[in-house]
Design a protein around this motif. Structure first.
Motif, PDB file in Angstrom:
ATOM      1  N   ASP A   1       0.813  -1.098  -0.051  1.00 50.00           N
ATOM      2  CA  ASP A   1      -0.097  -0.068   0.001  1.00 50.00           C
ATOM      3  C   ASP A   1       0.651   1.153  -0.046  1.00 50.00           C
ATOM      4  O   ASP A   1       0.542   2.416  -0.526  1.00 50.00           O
ATOM      5  N   ILE A   2       2.061   1.161   0.664  1.00 52.15           N
ATOM      6  CA  ILE A   2       2.785   2.399   0.708  1.00 52.15           C
ATOM      7  C   ILE A   2       3.231   2.844  -0.612  1.00 52.15           C
ATOM      8  O   ILE A   2       3.341   4.029  -0.951  1.00 52.15           O
ATOM      9  N   ASN A   3       3.612   1.930  -1.650  1.00 55.61           N
ATOM     10  CA  ASN A   3       4.028   2.283  -2.887  1.00 55.61           C
ATOM     11  C   ASN A   3       2.892   2.960  -3.803  1.00 55.61           C
ATOM     12  O   ASN A   3       3.128   3.897  -4.311  1.00 55.61           O
ATOM     13  N   TYR A   4       1.627   2.461  -3.551  1.00 54.79           N
ATOM     14  CA  TYR A   4       0.500   3.368  -4.208  1.00 54.79           C
ATOM     15  C   TYR A   4       0.305   4.522  -3.705  1.00 54.79           C
ATOM     16  O   TYR A   4       0.048   5.634  -4.521  1.00 54.79           O
ATOM     17  N   ALA A   5       0.688   4.854  -2.243  1.00 56.52           N
ATOM     18  CA  ALA A   5       0.598   5.998  -1.624  1.00 56.52           C
ATOM     19  C   ALA A   5       1.519   7.154  -2.332  1.00 56.52           C
ATOM     20  O   ALA A   5       1.373   8.214  -2.753  1.00 56.52           O
ATOM     21  N   VAL A   6       2.746   6.388  -2.350  1.00 60.08           N
ATOM     22  CA  VAL A   6       4.145   7.357  -2.772  1.00 60.08           C
ATOM     23  C   VAL A   6       3.851   7.684  -4.367  1.00 60.08           C
ATOM     24  O   VAL A   6       3.906   8.743  -4.839  1.00 60.08           O
ATOM     25  N   ILE A   7       3.052   6.732  -5.056  1.00 63.03           N
ATOM     26  CA  ILE A   7       2.922   6.913  -6.433  1.00 63.03           C
ATOM     27  C   ILE A   7       1.914   8.347  -6.681  1.00 63.03           C
ATOM     28  O   ILE A   7       2.194   9.131  -7.331  1.00 63.03           O
ATOM     29  N   TYR A   8       0.806   8.251  -5.925  1.00 65.57           N
ATOM     30  CA  TYR A   8      -0.231   9.135  -5.791  1.00 65.57           C
ATOM     31  C   TYR A   8       0.663  10.490  -5.602  1.00 65.57           C
ATOM     32  O   TYR A   8       0.374  11.533  -6.409  1.00 65.57           O
ATOM     33  N   VAL A   9       1.259  10.868  -4.543  1.00 65.46           N
ATOM     34  CA  VAL A   9       1.767  11.734  -4.076  1.00 65.46           C
ATOM     35  C   VAL A   9       2.946  12.468  -5.081  1.00 65.46           C
ATOM     36  O   VAL A   9       2.861  13.600  -5.276  1.00 65.46           O
ATOM     37  N   LEU A  10       3.784  11.467  -5.933  1.00 66.46           N
ATOM     38  CA  LEU A  10       4.758  12.123  -6.626  1.00 66.46           C
ATOM     39  C   LEU A  10       4.232  12.423  -7.917  1.00 66.46           C
ATOM     40  O   LEU A  10       4.480  13.498  -8.435  1.00 66.46           O
ATOM     41  N   MET A  11       3.023  11.783  -8.284  1.00 61.61           N
ATOM     42  CA  MET A  11       2.485  12.371  -9.420  1.00 61.61           C
ATOM     43  C   MET A  11       1.931  13.501  -9.371  1.00 61.61           C
ATOM     44  O   MET A  11       1.769  14.743 -10.233  1.00 61.61           O
ATOM     45  N   ILE A  12       0.997  13.722  -8.225  1.00 58.54           N
ATOM     46  CA  ILE A  12       0.590  15.267  -7.850  1.00 58.54           C
ATOM     47  C   ILE A  12       1.639  15.945  -7.693  1.00 58.54           C
ATOM     48  O   ILE A  12       1.307  17.373  -8.269  1.00 58.54           O
ATOM     49  N   LEU A  13       2.732  15.860  -7.022  1.00 56.91           N
ATOM     50  CA  LEU A  13       3.621  16.678  -6.783  1.00 56.91           C
ATOM     51  C   LEU A  13       4.380  17.153  -8.195  1.00 56.91           C
ATOM     52  O   LEU A  13       4.590  18.382  -8.334  1.00 56.91           O
ATOM     53  N   PHE A  14       4.465  16.428  -9.168  1.00 59.91           N
ATOM     54  CA  PHE A  14       5.031  16.653 -10.401  1.00 59.91           C
ATOM     55  C   PHE A  14       4.315  17.728 -11.085  1.00 59.91           C
ATOM     56  O   PHE A  14       4.450  18.559 -11.654  1.00 59.91           O
ATOM     57  N   PHE A  15       2.866  17.246 -11.139  1.00 62.16           N
ATOM     58  CA  PHE A  15       1.935  18.220 -11.796  1.00 62.16           C
ATOM     59  C   PHE A  15       1.794  19.447 -11.270  1.00 62.16           C
ATOM     60  O   PHE A  15       2.003  20.515 -12.051  1.00 62.16           O
ATOM     61  N   THR A  16       1.536  19.508  -9.877  1.00 63.27           N
ATOM     62  CA  THR A  16       1.415  21.021  -9.382  1.00 63.27           C
ATOM     63  C   THR A  16       2.695  21.650  -9.450  1.00 63.27           C
ATOM     64  O   THR A  16       2.744  22.821  -9.584  1.00 63.27           O
ATOM     65  N   SER A  17       3.921  21.095  -9.260  1.00 60.42           N
ATOM     66  CA  SER A  17       5.050  21.721  -9.359  1.00 60.42           C
ATOM     67  C   SER A  17       5.381  22.036 -10.739  1.00 60.42           C
ATOM     68  O   SER A  17       5.956  23.511 -10.849  1.00 60.42           O
ATOM     69  N   ALA A  18       5.328  21.291 -11.638  1.00 58.40           N
ATOM     70  CA  ALA A  18       5.385  21.673 -13.113  1.00 58.40           C
ATOM     71  C   ALA A  18       4.751  22.767 -13.735  1.00 58.40           C
ATOM     72  O   ALA A  18       5.031  23.904 -14.052  1.00 58.40           O
ATOM     73  N   MET A  19       3.532  22.866 -13.102  1.00 59.19           N
ATOM     74  CA  MET A  19       2.626  23.863 -13.515  1.00 59.19           C
ATOM     75  C   MET A  19       2.818  25.309 -12.807  1.00 59.19           C
ATOM     76  O   MET A  19       2.880  26.222 -13.326  1.00 59.19           O
ATOM     77  N   MET A  20       3.316  25.124 -11.586  1.00 54.44           N
ATOM     78  CA  MET A  20       3.394  26.488 -10.776  1.00 54.44           C
ATOM     79  C   MET A  20       4.658  27.165 -11.141  1.00 54.44           C
ATOM     80  O   MET A  20       4.794  28.402 -11.463  1.00 54.44           O
ATOM     81  N   THR A  21       5.804  26.156 -11.437  1.00 57.77           N
ATOM     82  CA  THR A  21       6.997  26.923 -11.845  1.00 57.77           C
ATOM     83  C   THR A  21       7.109  27.277 -13.407  1.00 57.77           C
ATOM     84  O   THR A  21       7.646  28.085 -13.726  1.00 57.77           O
ATOM     85  N   GLY A  22       6.503  26.550 -14.098  1.00 57.68           N
ATOM     86  CA  GLY A  22       6.198  26.684 -15.752  1.00 57.68           C
ATOM     87  C   GLY A  22       5.405  28.032 -15.741  1.00 57.68           C
ATOM     88  O   GLY A  22       5.993  28.897 -16.532  1.00 57.68           O
TER      89      GLY A  22
END
Length: 435
Positions: free
Chosen positions: A199-220
């Motif tokens: 379960d921890i890997n599913y949680a980390v995948i969710y977090v990393l994908m959300i992090l990439f999207f929000t970070s790429a949009m904000m910094t972009g």
């Protein structure tokens, strides 16, 4: 190189000190803290002191056994071994007992369970659960069903079964759950058995994908807004005489990249701090997440894909920002890039339970979607080493190609004012410059 460092340092200091960045970081950190402490806050408003003890307080429930004392004892013994729904039973002689009525009036018990003789007769009692004020707790109902199972088996079998046989009958059936890939099912060579992901890997995948999207949009958007603001204020005409356009573009991209890393670092500290709180340790422990199950290879590749994905989107945002003369037109201009990032995010997030379909496999090699989709396949052990490296090579090639195009657009666009230039005008102007 000194000029590049100067641009990076100036961009980082300028953006990190802005009120918008500081307040956005603070507000998001507060929202993250609130979200991680919602179970604890709910327990406080309910008057439950579970958060102060670091564990779940047992639910106080009355128990009226009547003549079924053996079943009541089995239920009490079973309840002592349960941590998911801890229940503390208090025996009462009947529903009209003064002590039970007083406990209900003082809200010392949440309800009561009565073992009564069934109307049609039978060896096992009818279990009647009465909840006070609130809806009947599903946790207590499940506990009753499981806790009385052994007592019912003993009542039906009588003395014909030994205690060991009764234990085997009442023990739940063990189910070994696993997944199999389509390649393994077909017997393809080189297919490896799929292990339990955890379960921890599913949680980390969710977090990393959300992090990439929000970070790429904000910094972009920060990159595009920075370029457009300098262009609209005519500061670019001064900068262009002292720093080469290519140095400016990559200096801004790298500088804002460090701003994004600073924000991620702050969020990481907030998450780590909240996880260390005693009440959160107890709550998260119930989700069966173990650090030993974490796929650390996913974290390493996740960092690589994050950096490369950021630079791919960063050069595109810089190029678009350079051809816009007014900040009011920036939102419409960056819409295509925003849509690309949304596609990457949605393909990853909506296919987390079906990571072997053809869409995911194809998207994991497309540079605009691979930072999230290939990360999904890596986290769930669905990608071979050669597939990961092929995706990385394609991503690097895309960065070099679009970086070259973006550099030509940037060098041309920063000095083109008025209406947004057409593709034909851009191509004509780009031919005059060689990168």
């Amino acid at each position: 190189m000194n000029k590049m460092g100067t641009v990076i340092g100036f961009t980082f200091r300028q953006k990190a000190r802005t009120k918008s960045f500081i307040w956005t970081t603070i507000i998001l950190a507060l929202l993250l803290t609130i979200a991680m402490n919602i179970p604890f806050l709910i327990s406080i408003f309910k008057g439950d002191e579970a958060g102060t003890t670091g564990g779940k307080q047992p639910v106080q429930v009355g128990l009226i056994a009547n003549e079924y004392t053996t079943a009541a004892e089995e239920l009490e013994q079973y309840s002592l071994t349960q941590s998911a729904t801890p229940v503390q039973w208090t025996r009462y002689p009947g529903t009209n007992d003064h002590g039970l009525k007083t406990a209900i009036a003082d809200e010392k018990v949440k309800g009561y369970v009565e073992l009564v003789k069934p109307e049609g007769g039978g060896m096992f009692p009818l279990v009647r659960y009465t909840s006070v004020d609130d809806e009947p707790s599903q946790g207590v109902i499940s506990l009753l069903q499981s806790g009385l199972q052994k007592a019912k088996a003993k009542a039906v079998a009588g003395d014909t079964l030994s205690p060991e046989q009764l234990a085997q009958i009442t023990e739940p059936v063990a189910i070994d759950s696993r997944e199999v890939s389509s390649a393994e099912a077909g017997g393809t060579d080189g297919a490896a058995a799929e292990a339990d992901v955890g379960d921890i890997n599913y949680a980390v995948i969710y977090v990393l994908m959300i992090l990439f999207f929000t970070s790429a949009m904000m910094t972009g958007n920060m990159i595009a807004a920075e370029v457009t603001a300098e262009k609209s204020s005519r500061v670019m005409e001064i900068l262009i005489t002292s720093v080469a356009p290519l140095t400016q573009m990559f200096g801004k991209i790298i500088g804002i990249f460090f701003v994004g890393l600073l924000q991620i670092f702050v969020f990481g500290l907030v998450v780590a701090g909240n996880l260390m709180l005693p009440h959160n340790e107890a709550i998260l422990g119930g989700f069966d997440m173990r650090l030993a199950d974490l796929n650390f290879e996913m974290l390493i590749y996740g960092l690589i894909f994050y950096v490369l994905g950021y630079f791919l989107y960063g050069v595109l945002f810089a190029a678009v920002g350079s051809i816009v003369s007014r900040t009011e037109d920036l939102g419409q201009a960056v819409m295509p890039i925003t849509m690309l990032s949304l596609v990457a995010f949605y393909i990853g997030i909506f296919n987390i339970g079906a990571s072997d379909n053809m869409l995911v496999k194809v998207a994991s090699y497309i540079p605009f979607t691979s930072p999230t989709v290939m990360l999904l396949r890596i986290g769930l052990d669905r990608a071979a080493a050669w597939e990961i490296w092929l995706s990385l090579v394609l991503l690097v090639v895309a960065i070099l190609f679009f970086g070259w195009i973006a550099a030509k657009i940037y060098r041309t666009g920063v000095l083109m004012y008025g209406k947004r230039p057409t593709i034909k005008e851009l191509r004509k102007a780009m031919k005059a410059y060689k990168i």
